[in-house]
Enzyme design. Structure first.
Site, PDB file in Angstrom:
ATOM      1  N   TYR A   1      -2.427 -18.955   6.045  1.00 58.57           N
ATOM      2  CA  TYR A   1      -3.776 -18.544   5.699  1.00 58.57           C
ATOM      3  C   TYR A   1      -3.741 -17.339   6.943  1.00 58.57           C
ATOM      4  CZ  TYR A   1      -8.239 -17.316   8.221  1.00 58.57           C
ATOM      5  OH  TYR A   1      -9.386 -16.424   8.470  1.00 58.57           O
TER       6      TYR A   1
ATOM      7  N   GLY B   1      -6.514 -11.155  15.983  1.00 55.89           N
ATOM      8  CA  GLY B   1      -6.835 -11.787  17.331  1.00 55.89           C
ATOM      9  C   GLY B   1      -8.029 -10.418  16.910  1.00 55.89           C
TER      10      GLY B   1
END
Lengths: 488, 488, 488, 488
Positions: free
Chosen positions: B265, B46
């Protein structure tokens, strides 16, 4: 002026630092936009600050200089609109030799108003007689505004009796010693110069009807320009949108001495230097290293990111599997302002983490580009050991760095260079690794395409940081007490 | 509120985005410093914003929430001094499902004052019945301050009749559906929860006399904490500095469904998930890919940086040389504020450049982690072709992404997913490459350690983005008209 | 360089603007703190920007230059710590004559490094032959860094053959024409100079063992310094902490011509000029006005705040009650950055509001300090009429301003001055008021203490803005086409 | 949360502080622009922060809240464009009673989303049972986001069972005790409410086809609105662009108690309260003072700026000349962030300077609006004495302030009020002045238009700060231990 500046790069002081990148464009709409893109691609050559000067026929010269990354400063519509016109140059810098701290007035390009109009100039390299020149100019009444030695060139130009700016620049540069690749501009001309030895790179590109000058080819790629050729050592090109490229050679011709460390570390791997891929040279260094200093091991692991191509070459030549034993944090930035002590102490762990599962129990070959102070190498070795490696073998993609660079690279004082005070075996003990090997100078030259290695009587490159043989005498530093290598 | 926000990530919208990372520490001096370091290591989960809440016995709760990177915000002495105390939690986020723009009030952790004292809560995942819960709470008089669905949990807790905060949280979470890993705190307790399926990760670490909770193990490494264990699916741990770790299982037990895309990922390669190295799983995906979809070629080239481990595995298994055919600009940041049109149009070139000298004339295998919209893949392929590649073969380290994720991942609407509307051959034509192959679901499960592949009747992972089989019904989305896959 | 700057003072362009204030201190600890306080007290002389240079025996010269108010910039511990030492000078400016926009490099003090050490210089006034000097200096190789004409002084000093800085300054100032009060410093000396006519003010104060120089006495008051005396026209003082005050008179002696507008408007009412209270002079102007131009009315109302002392004097002399018919918003700041159109159109209403209850039905005498363009006067009159005044009589505390000032004051071009193109009766009609009267030149001189009025053959003050008689020829402006008043 | 905030108003803590101003507009294009102008005119009612919420039919609700002056935040095109629509409300605040520090989440207007849509609310005054209400609401599951007691109103509204927002607000306000003037808005309605006693002001204005609500009339003047009438004590008006003004009286009718200190100090002199000019009331206070407490003197001098009207009245009535013996620095701002000690110690000298030439040798009457702690009065007296005054006589335009205000005014604790612990003579000795006299309560009422003075059995105003007679019991404060005045 002053100790009150935050230290730059607190966690990353164990590399030689290229000090600058330059870029210029003429003959395209909104040239400053292209310069911003070019500087973004050259950001690895200088992260502290950047500047752009543009010229517009109606709006005249405009400039913006900012601390920080290009992408954080020179991308916004509102700033770029203040830099209109079809001609612009720019500069990114790490820090200039003369500066103790960081002041925006030291950020290039420099601008000077002459009797025949204004000119801006940006410069990659270092003037080795800057202190003497500066003293002389001050005595004759010049007022310096920055601590950068590049400003000497502007003052020398101001005092020239020539009638136009390119000829004044020739006059000025003939007084200057050192290594310099220059991109400059007048109201209508884009100018590029390389010093007589061609120590620092500079290339010419074509973009549509316009032209570009750049420190490296990777910055031509980003704007979609095609590489035309390198500017030659000692060449000055004067480019106009209409008239194309004029070339003169104002200096006495000398044998070129391009900086071999550009191949090892400074340049981006996707750049082309002297017709040769930087990536390929680095991969080939790994191949040579594997041949010169073989070792039994289970894993070849690069110290990211600069050791990666040589590690790939080493793994390929040695047949030892290649793996990412050290993972780099992508979000590590340039610097921290007044960090807490806890964060400062983290040092390299903020940037790198060991891939423990891969390392555990393995005999690991760590491939790094260079050893400067050795402080980071020690920390990395400890992280690898803590993760359970069975053996650690360092392989270094350059010879021991034993001498400082005075040609536009930020190097520690000689006594801080590990290789200046220790033998290879002492360094191995200091780092406490199972083996430590450097590529030989000849091996490096071979990897760089010189099949028969280094020409001892007249080396094909400047390799002073390894050999102590300085192709231009560092006059200012000698005046300050620097001891040249004793003749053998 | 409002369209007036800059678009985030204008040049990087062709990946699935993990939406959050959480971290918490109890029992150490200046806990917020450790949280800042942990969040820095979780930044890949994030990049839009971060927040930290700390508690000090005398100073009470303090918080700071900022847009931008952790390193740019949570490192300065002056800010960190405002977050004192031995207990702190933090959060980094990409963007929450409910948010149209970016407002600081949407940045977690959220704080609520209850009759028995305050609590802060941070959350990775998504609540699939948030819209219904919110509607119900507003009708009963709750005032929402953010557009984040995580705020529901605070309001449910406020209305619980339980006497202490952990029990109120149990009450609240029993009303909630979806995927959630939670780190929360009261004045004395650090709390961690994983949803019953364990879709999102959460691990427990030990640091000195204190304890840490983290989305991933790489963030334990940075603070020097040791991994103790994973929090189990459906487990709630309540940790105090003195009393250690209490564990309860408030939910009905279900068969776990960890997100397999964390292996592909989301997680960092140096993290350990389920006792397994993420890097090794990715490398093994490359090995499986080479076995399932072999090809004659001259070079295996990763799409940096996420394709690298699989490319290493592919090269190793296939015997085709590995090389860095695409170079990533290290100085590419998160986002640009109101860039000029010229810069916006640069797109992927701002971030990637082709290593032309290496690519020219070669048959290239490009290994990427996934294909989402396919827009970036097309641009990369074009750059490779422009550089003179003879053939381009895409190998993708995940099966076709044909379904959106509703469990805390930012995915495009289904019709924007290339694999939702095209067959593999149509995708190959669309990308105009010589071949395009994805790993099979079974191959992916094998690489992740399931020797016999995927258990069709009860898959070992959540693989809804590939299979369309959603382990928790996405109620809010169904109400909005989302069509589940027809039963076969 | 550039049109891209925000317009300063969009709502307040109907006053003459003093362009600068200067302040310096030597012989006190942390001198920069005192300079900051002094500049705060001189803020009315320049609100656009401020700068301070300090010198410390170990830390050398340090400087800080900022746009905006002194109190917003030069009060924080963190900034002031960067300006150590017992010697400092500072400057506030409105804008310099040479500048089209606002650039930090134009903010004084200017600094120059000479062969014998550095010097900083700050300057209130204007050099009337700056363009010619600048042209000459550039031709001889000087590089200008700013658009300020004060920089000429630094370059002239750099080229002087004198051996010390004060003598170099004498050399330089003998080449300079115009009005200038200078505060300068070397590493050990504080220097003050007034031009031969003494157009601009400069006073000497004593603070403890140290000394201060200031544009006005009100800035001595704030630091608790005592007024010693005024620097005399044509005097240069060189002050050291140990050696006290040395005085020389480097220029040919001339009859003094102090700016009479300092009494009318520029100086603060609590300052003392020539041994005379500015407040008292202004009050006396009101008394003279009431005698010269009596009127029947119900209320004497100042245009705040500069008309207040004259209004008090007028009310006292006339016996008409004094009242605050116009209220000033205390929170009106210097300028607005890119305001909305609605806000820009508000103009004077953002700053002033009529006290309707007081005005309604009354015959009002409005007392203002001057009429420049007349734009604000028209708006104020309209507000008074809208509030229901029965009659409006303007009384102006200065004669008609018919000529621009070239001695350090920002005046509109002559054709923009209302009094340059209209007779008093035309002005009255233009403003649409019941009567409009200005004080006579003789009345003004009497109020300023010259009992027998103005000495026509050799006026005691510079009153060029009223009389068109310029005591120093404005050479640069004449070269640009300015027409002097025809000889009578 | 937290001690880490800079102290506001470090040099100006010797006045009672009005805590808020409110303003709202409906039925005009770009309503937020008008609100910004209105708030600018109300800035004297709150300088710490401001906020605006607007609503646009297509864009919904938008808000901006900022620390600092209105003119520095709410004037830029770029911000104001984010606040579109024909309906907007705004708020300026000093600081709320509940807040220890400054947090943007405490800045009004507050916004709440209810089942039937959103509403925003801004509030001038204080809720005297806020602590009890807050405790009750938290126990029932409300989550508070701010430390402001105004948030109680939003939560009470959220829990109301009424079907529309105005009726929910009535429900909520019936639970609330204290003094409050509210401006609120839904998607289509502008709402205004005054508490049953009408302690705080609120007026209604007409602007074109639209309507405005404002704390004071001076803010109607700035936008060119006409005063329609005051909102009556206990009245709620609900205004729509089309439907005009609906009025209801939801509370039990009581005898009005408007705050008399609004006349003395809080309101701007150009405002009209109860049909009466504030300026005229203040001037009349000076007249009454001169009658009640005559003195032989040479000069009547206001303490700027709030003492000016009373000083004019005193001078007029007494025949003693009026003069500006104290000069205020126009550039003194709201606050300093971390000032150096030297600057902090300057205190009142940063703001005021004595006009020495006027004061010297004179018997001076200093007229001030009030004495709170007396700290500033002492400093001013000392400055006057240092300047050589022969005698100093204080005349105060309000009775002794002996009791704190709990109705939206920031007052020191009772023991810090000079008049709470000293008799008039003790205060005179404490200030060391030749005489000190306050206006009587009856004199103040007479000046405010009550010809027969104060009605002791049922005072026409709230004068609790002078009399200790609180018209609404301050329940929260009594719970905290505040002692009411003993019954006589």
């Amino acid at each position: 002026m002053s100790k009150h500046m935050p230290p730059a790069h607190p966690f990353d002081d164990d590399k030689l630092k290229e000090e600058c990148g330059v870029f210029g464009v003429v003959g395209v709409a909104d040239a400053a936009n292209f310069v911003a893109l070019g500087l973004h691609a050259l950001q690895h050559r200088g992260q502290e600050a950047g500047g752009i000067v543009s010229h517009h026929p109606l709006e005249g010269f405009n400039s913006a200089r900012r601390f920080g990354y290009v992408r954080d400063n020179f991308t916004s519509q509102s700033l770029m609109e203040t830099l209109p016109g079809p001609l612009a140059i720019g500069h990114v810098r790490y820090s200039t030799a003369g500066s103790k701290g960081a002041a925006i007035r030291d950020v290039q390009p420099f601008f000077g108003e002459f009797a025949m109009g204004g000119a801006a100039i940006a410069h990659n390299g270092n003037i080795t007689n800057a202190i003497a020149l500066r003293r002389e100019l001050i005595e004759r009444g010049s007022i310096f505004q920055s601590s950068s030695d590049s400003e000497c060139i502007i003052h020398l130009m101001a005092r020239s009796l020539q009638r136009n700016i390119p000829e004044r620049m020739e006059d000025a540069l003939r007084r200057v010693e050192g290594a310099f690749s220059i991109v400059a501009m007048t109201r209508t001309k884009l100018i590029g110069v390389r010093d007589p030895l061609g120590v620092r790179p500079l290339v010419l590109g074509k973009i549509g009807d316009g032209w570009a000058l750049s420190s490296e080819t990777c910055a031509l790629d980003i704007i979609g320009a095609e590489l035309v050729r390198e500017i030659e050592p000692g060449e000055m090109v004067v480019i106009t949108a209409d008239g194309g490229v004029d070339s003169v050679f104002p200096f006495r011709r000398q044998s070129p001495k391009f900086c071999i460390f550009e191949h090892v570390y400074f340049s981006r791997p996707d750049s082309i230097i002297g017709g040769r891929s930087v990536y390929e040279t680095r991969r080939q260094i790994g191949v040579e290293l594997a041949r010169e200093t073989p070792v039994e091991a289970d894993l070849v692991c690069p110290v990211p990111d600069s050791g990666t191509p040589a590690a790939i070459g080493f793994a390929h030549e040695s047949g030892i599997p290649y793996g990412m034993g050290i993972i780099r944090n992508q979000y590590m930035g340039r610097t921290f302002i007044e960090p807490t002590e806890q964060i400062r102490n983290m040092g390299v762990r903020l940037k790198l983490n060991v891939n423990r599962a891969l390392i555990r129990g393995k005999r690991v070959v760590l491939v790094d580009d260079s050893v400067v102070r050795g402080t980071t190498s020690r920390k990395i070795k400890q992280m690898i050991i803590d993760a359970g490696a069975a053996e650690v073998h360092f392989r270094i993609a350059s010879p021991p760095t034993a001498w400082p660079c005075f040609y536009g690279v930020d190097t520690p004082q000689r006594e801080k260079l590990l290789a200046a005070t220790m033998s290879e075996e002492e360094m191995r003990e200091h780092l406490a690794v199972d083996s430590l090997k450097f590529i030989s100078l000849d091996g490096l030259y071979r990897a760089a395409g010189e099949a028969s290695g280094r020409n001892k009587s007249c080396p094909q490159y400047c390799d002073a940081c390894f050999s102590g043989e300085y192709p231009v005498a560092p006059s200012d530093m000698i005046e300050k007490g620097f001891q040249l290598k004793a003749a053998e």
